[in-house]
Design a protein around this motif. Structure first.
Motif, PDB file in Angstrom:
ATOM      1  N   LEU A  84       0.847  -1.194   0.000  1.00 46.75           N
ATOM      2  CA  LEU A  84       0.000   0.000   0.000  1.00 46.75           C
ATOM      3  C   LEU A  84       0.880   1.241   0.000  1.00 46.75           C
ATOM      4  N   GLN A  85       0.617   2.143  -0.926  1.00 50.20           N
ATOM      5  CA  GLN A  85       1.424   3.361  -1.047  1.00 50.20           C
ATOM      6  C   GLN A  85       0.531   4.556  -1.311  1.00 50.20           C
ATOM      7  N   PRO A  86       0.696   5.640  -0.542  1.00 52.28           N
ATOM      8  CA  PRO A  86      -0.049   6.851  -0.846  1.00 52.28           C
ATOM      9  C   PRO A  86       0.550   7.531  -2.066  1.00 52.28           C
ATOM     10  N   PRO A  87      -0.152   8.457  -2.662  1.00 53.78           N
ATOM     11  CA  PRO A  87       0.423   9.209  -3.786  1.00 53.78           C
ATOM     12  C   PRO A  87       1.671   9.973  -3.357  1.00 53.78           C
ATOM     13  N   ALA A  88       2.635  10.068  -4.257  1.00 52.32           N
ATOM     14  CA  ALA A  88       3.840  10.855  -3.970  1.00 52.32           C
ATOM     15  C   ALA A  88       3.519  12.343  -3.928  1.00 52.32           C
ATOM     16  N   THR A  89       2.485  12.735  -4.650  1.00 53.32           N
ATOM     17  CA  THR A  89       1.986  14.109  -4.597  1.00 53.32           C
ATOM     18  C   THR A  89       0.482  14.073  -4.818  1.00 53.32           C
ATOM     19  N   ALA A  90      -0.210  14.934  -4.096  1.00 52.00           N
ATOM     20  CA  ALA A  90      -1.660  15.026  -4.263  1.00 52.00           C
ATOM     21  C   ALA A  90      -2.060  16.427  -4.717  1.00 52.00           C
ATOM     22  N   THR A  91      -1.087  17.184  -5.188  1.00 47.07           N
ATOM     23  CA  THR A  91      -1.344  18.558  -5.634  1.00 47.07           C
ATOM     24  C   THR A  91      -1.847  18.542  -7.072  1.00 47.07           C
ATOM     25  N   ALA A  92      -3.108  18.883  -7.247  1.00 50.86           N
ATOM     26  CA  ALA A  92      -3.713  18.857  -8.582  1.00 50.86           C
ATOM     27  C   ALA A  92      -4.037  20.270  -9.047  1.00 50.86           C
ATOM     28  N   SER A  93      -4.321  20.395 -10.341  1.00 49.26           N
ATOM     29  CA  SER A  93      -4.636  21.685 -10.942  1.00 49.26           C
ATOM     30  C   SER A  93      -5.951  21.612 -11.690  1.00 49.26           C
ATOM     31  N   LEU A  94      -6.459  22.776 -12.029  1.00 45.72           N
ATOM     32  CA  LEU A  94      -7.579  22.913 -12.960  1.00 45.72           C
ATOM     33  C   LEU A  94      -7.058  23.553 -14.244  1.00 45.72           C
ATOM     34  N   TRP A  95      -7.382  22.981 -15.375  1.00 45.52           N
ATOM     35  CA  TRP A  95      -7.065  23.623 -16.649  1.00 45.52           C
ATOM     36  C   TRP A  95      -8.300  24.420 -17.059  1.00 45.52           C
ATOM     37  N   THR A  96      -8.266  25.689 -16.758  1.00 44.17           N
ATOM     38  CA  THR A  96      -9.437  26.512 -17.003  1.00 44.17           C
ATOM     39  C   THR A  96      -9.010  27.939 -17.322  1.00 44.17           C
ATOM     40  N   ARG A 157     -23.742  29.558 -11.319  1.00 46.72           N
ATOM     41  CA  ARG A 157     -23.361  28.472 -12.227  1.00 46.72           C
ATOM     42  C   ARG A 157     -21.848  28.343 -12.389  1.00 46.72           C
ATOM     43  N   GLU A 158     -21.110  29.435 -12.206  1.00 39.61           N
ATOM     44  CA  GLU A 158     -19.661  29.331 -12.398  1.00 39.61           C
ATOM     45  C   GLU A 158     -19.039  28.315 -11.448  1.00 39.61           C
ATOM     46  N   VAL A 159     -19.495  28.274 -10.204  1.00 37.63           N
ATOM     47  CA  VAL A 159     -18.962  27.304  -9.244  1.00 37.63           C
ATOM     48  C   VAL A 159     -19.228  25.890  -9.734  1.00 37.63           C
ATOM     49  N   VAL A 160     -20.431  25.672 -10.248  1.00 37.37           N
ATOM     50  CA  VAL A 160     -20.768  24.337 -10.758  1.00 37.37           C
ATOM     51  C   VAL A 160     -19.922  24.007 -11.986  1.00 37.37           C
ATOM     52  N   ASP A 161     -19.886  24.921 -12.945  1.00 39.12           N
ATOM     53  CA  ASP A 161     -19.252  24.630 -14.227  1.00 39.12           C
ATOM     54  C   ASP A 161     -17.735  24.499 -14.128  1.00 39.12           C
ATOM     55  N   ARG A 162     -17.104  25.254 -13.226  1.00 36.29           N
ATOM     56  CA  ARG A 162     -15.637  25.265 -13.190  1.00 36.29           C
ATOM     57  C   ARG A 162     -15.030  24.507 -12.016  1.00 36.29           C
ATOM     58  N   PRO A 330     -12.717  21.464 -16.720  1.00 38.60           N
ATOM     59  CA  PRO A 330     -14.149  21.788 -16.769  1.00 38.60           C
ATOM     60  C   PRO A 330     -14.675  21.677 -18.197  1.00 38.60           C
ATOM     61  N   PRO A 331     -15.750  20.972 -18.413  1.00 42.49           N
ATOM     62  CA  PRO A 331     -16.268  20.840 -19.787  1.00 42.49           C
ATOM     63  C   PRO A 331     -16.684  22.166 -20.395  1.00 42.49           C
ATOM     64  N   VAL A 332     -16.985  23.154 -19.564  1.00 44.76           N
ATOM     65  CA  VAL A 332     -17.418  24.449 -20.077  1.00 44.76           C
ATOM     66  C   VAL A 332     -16.340  25.113 -20.927  1.00 44.76           C
ATOM     67  N   ASP A 333     -15.074  24.708 -20.731  1.00 48.34           N
ATOM     68  CA  ASP A 333     -13.994  25.301 -21.513  1.00 48.34           C
ATOM     69  C   ASP A 333     -13.865  24.704 -22.909  1.00 48.34           C
ATOM     70  N   GLY A 334     -14.634  23.651 -23.209  1.00 49.45           N
ATOM     71  CA  GLY A 334     -14.704  23.149 -24.572  1.00 49.45           C
ATOM     72  C   GLY A 334     -13.616  22.187 -24.998  1.00 49.45           C
ATOM     73  N   ILE A 337     -10.561  16.184 -23.475  1.00 49.16           N
ATOM     74  CA  ILE A 337     -10.260  15.367 -22.309  1.00 49.16           C
ATOM     75  C   ILE A 337     -10.918  15.977 -21.079  1.00 49.16           C
ATOM     76  N   LYS A 338     -11.219  15.132 -20.104  1.00 47.19           N
ATOM     77  CA  LYS A 338     -11.818  15.662 -18.873  1.00 47.19           C
ATOM     78  C   LYS A 338     -10.830  15.653 -17.708  1.00 47.19           C
ATOM     79  N   ALA A 339      -9.685  14.998 -17.893  1.00 47.58           N
ATOM     80  CA  ALA A 339      -8.661  14.994 -16.851  1.00 47.58           C
ATOM     81  C   ALA A 339      -7.391  14.392 -17.423  1.00 47.58           C
ATOM     82  N   SER A 340      -6.274  14.678 -16.757  1.00 43.69           N
ATOM     83  CA  SER A 340      -5.011  14.012 -17.059  1.00 43.69           C
ATOM     84  C   SER A 340      -4.280  13.739 -15.753  1.00 43.69           C
TER      85      SER A 340
END
Length: 484
Positions: A84-96, A157-162, A330-334, A337-340
């Motif tokens: 069992l190993q935790p992630p080496a990093t859990a810092t994620a970003s938003l491409w928005t 809606r911005e909170v939901v969409d982004r 966020p799909p609103v950005d068109g 892909i939905k994640a990487s």
């Protein structure tokens, strides 16, 4: 009876995903004889180990919630404790808004407690809309409400969409404006019922979490991949005398007049004292149609989303990826892909296998999106590389690519899902010796699926108490001879 009490009899578990395997493992702990039937040629369902450019990776789910005990406990029980190993990093970003931006802190599934951390993610108007939440009259959530509908009414809606949409999309590949708040974010649903404002409810959740801190990581993986978990559980099941028959789809399920069940699998018939149906909703509906048409009708109405994972391996030399574990989109950005996930940065065990190889993966497909998934594998690789180039500047030629398609892979939890699940279980409970479990009921995560399996086993405990010991129970052929 507890899960470890004495039981007799024979149980057939239909489905060898993690839920079915966990059910079999728990049954065997209690002394019950078990046969597992799996239509596919392998066990594990959506947990799939694989390899790319000589590096072991997950081609399905890659992590599991560690703050719930079920998955970690099962992994330890089947000999994976030291892997069992935790992630080496859990810092994620938003491409928005044209850039990779740090994922805001202090939120519950994207719902913020304040507007303070949302600068850059939301517009000035969106930030002001969040701050107005405290002044709005209370919004009743009733028996259930769509996450997006409720959050948009409170925060805009911005909170939901982004924020909410990309986070929920990563779990369900669904539409935030259809997904049930009660089923998908139950903690927030409960808090929303007792607080005047939504941001106040989020802050209260955070305060309670801070007052009772938990040690250890939020998520964990397994060295070699989470796909190792079902393989280890299957080995443990066999070691305890359980039988697992792959490539053996169950095609019929009937209740015997004198009690017990009769399961048809190809040209075989298996008698059983009880059955656990641990397959996706469409297959479960087909199996239950004869004995519980009401449960079958409810299961047939469960919708699923399809998706694909594109795994790419690159030479490390000259590669300059952003820091962190990856990004959500966020799909609103068109974008397509939905994640990487930057897998080699997220998981130390991947990076250690070959320091000269970097592994990334993207996910494509949301509920209702069909056109993008109609592209061939080369087309999915092309759109993934295009979006990676736009987001990170990565323009290198990959060493190797793999596309894994999960057609109808994720059950959807629309408004009213909890009521549908209750109706299914009420119908099933009318048939002694029958239980159901899996991702379509109480959660799509690995711990939730295991918990669902344990609940199914415990439901059967009373039905199996005092059942005669059936030591023969041959697998019979429909042609009358003894089976294998």
């Amino acid at each position: 009876m507890s899960a470890t009490g004495t039981r007799t009899g024979h149980v057939v578990v239909i489905g060898a995903g993690i839920a079915g395997l966990a059910a079999a493992h728990r049954l065997l702990e209690g002394g019950t004889r078990v046969t597992v039937l799996e239509a596919a040629g392998r066990v594990g369902g959506k947990l799939l180990p694989g390899e790319i450019a000589g590096v072991r990776v997950d081609l399905g789910a890659e992590s599991m919630l560690a703050r719930r005990p079920e998955a970690v406990t099962l992994a330890r029980a089947v000999g994976l404790a030291d892997r069992l190993q935790p992630p080496a990093t859990a810092t994620a970003s938003l491409w928005t808004r044209g850039a990779l931006r740090p994922m805001p802190k202090g939120h519950v599934m994207g719902v913020p407690g304040t507007a303070a951390a949302l600068s850059g993610v939301l517009s000035d108007e969106g930030l002001a809309r969040v701050e107005r939440d405290a002044a709005l009259p209370r919004t009743e959530v009733g028996e259930d409400v769509a996450v997006g509908e409720y959050v948009a009414a409170r925060l805009g809606r911005e909170v939901v969409d982004r924020l909410v949409e990309p986070l929920l999309g990563g779990v369900y590949a669904g539409d935030a404006y259809r997904i049930s708040l009660r089923s998908a974010v139950p903690q927030l649903f409960r808090a929303a019922r007792t607080h005047r404002s939504l941001t106040e409810a989020v802050r209260d959740i955070q305060a309670k979490a801070a007052a009772a801190p938990q040690t250890g990581p939020v998520f964990t993986g397994v060295e070699g991949g989470v796909g190792a978990l079902p393989l280890a559980v299957a080995d443990a099941v066999r070691a305890r005398g359980g039988e697992i028959l792959t490539g053996t789809p169950a095609t019929g399920l009937r209740r015997e007049a004198g009690g017990g069940w009769r399961i048809t699998a190809g040209d075989r018939v298996l008698p059983a004292d009880a059955v656990i149906v641990a397959v996706p909703a469409p297959a479960a509906a087909g199996l239950l149609r004869a004995e519980s048409p009401e449960a079958a009708a409810e299961l047939a109405a469960v919708e699923y989303a399809s998706m694909a994972l594109v795994t790419l391996a690159y030479r490390r030399a000259g590669l300059d990826l952003p820091a962190g574990s990856g990004f959500l989109v966020p799909p609103v950005d068109g974008h397509t892909i939905k994640a990487s996930t930057f897998a080699s940065q997220k998981w130390g065990w991947i990076a250690e296998q070959d320091p000269e190889v970097v592994v990334l993966r993207t996910s494509v497909g949301r509920h209702g999106e069909t056109a993008v998934l109609q592209r061939d594998d080369a087309g999915l690789v092309e759109v993934s590389r295009h979006d990676l180039r736009e987001a990170t500047g990565l323009d290198a030629e990959p060493l190797e690519t793999r596309v894994t398609r999960w057609t109808d892979g994720l059950p959807q939890y629309p408004v009213g899902h909890h009521a549908r699940v209750a109706r299914i279980r009420d119908h099933v409970a009318k048939l002694p010796g029958l239980a159901v479990c899996g991702a379509q009921y109480d959660g799509v995560g690995i711990p939730a699926c295991i918990a669902s399996a344990h609940a199914a086993v415990d439901q059967l405990a009373g039905d199996l108490t005092g059942v005669r010991e059936l030591t023969a129970h041959p697998v019979q052929s429909l042609h009358g001879g003894a089976g294998e």
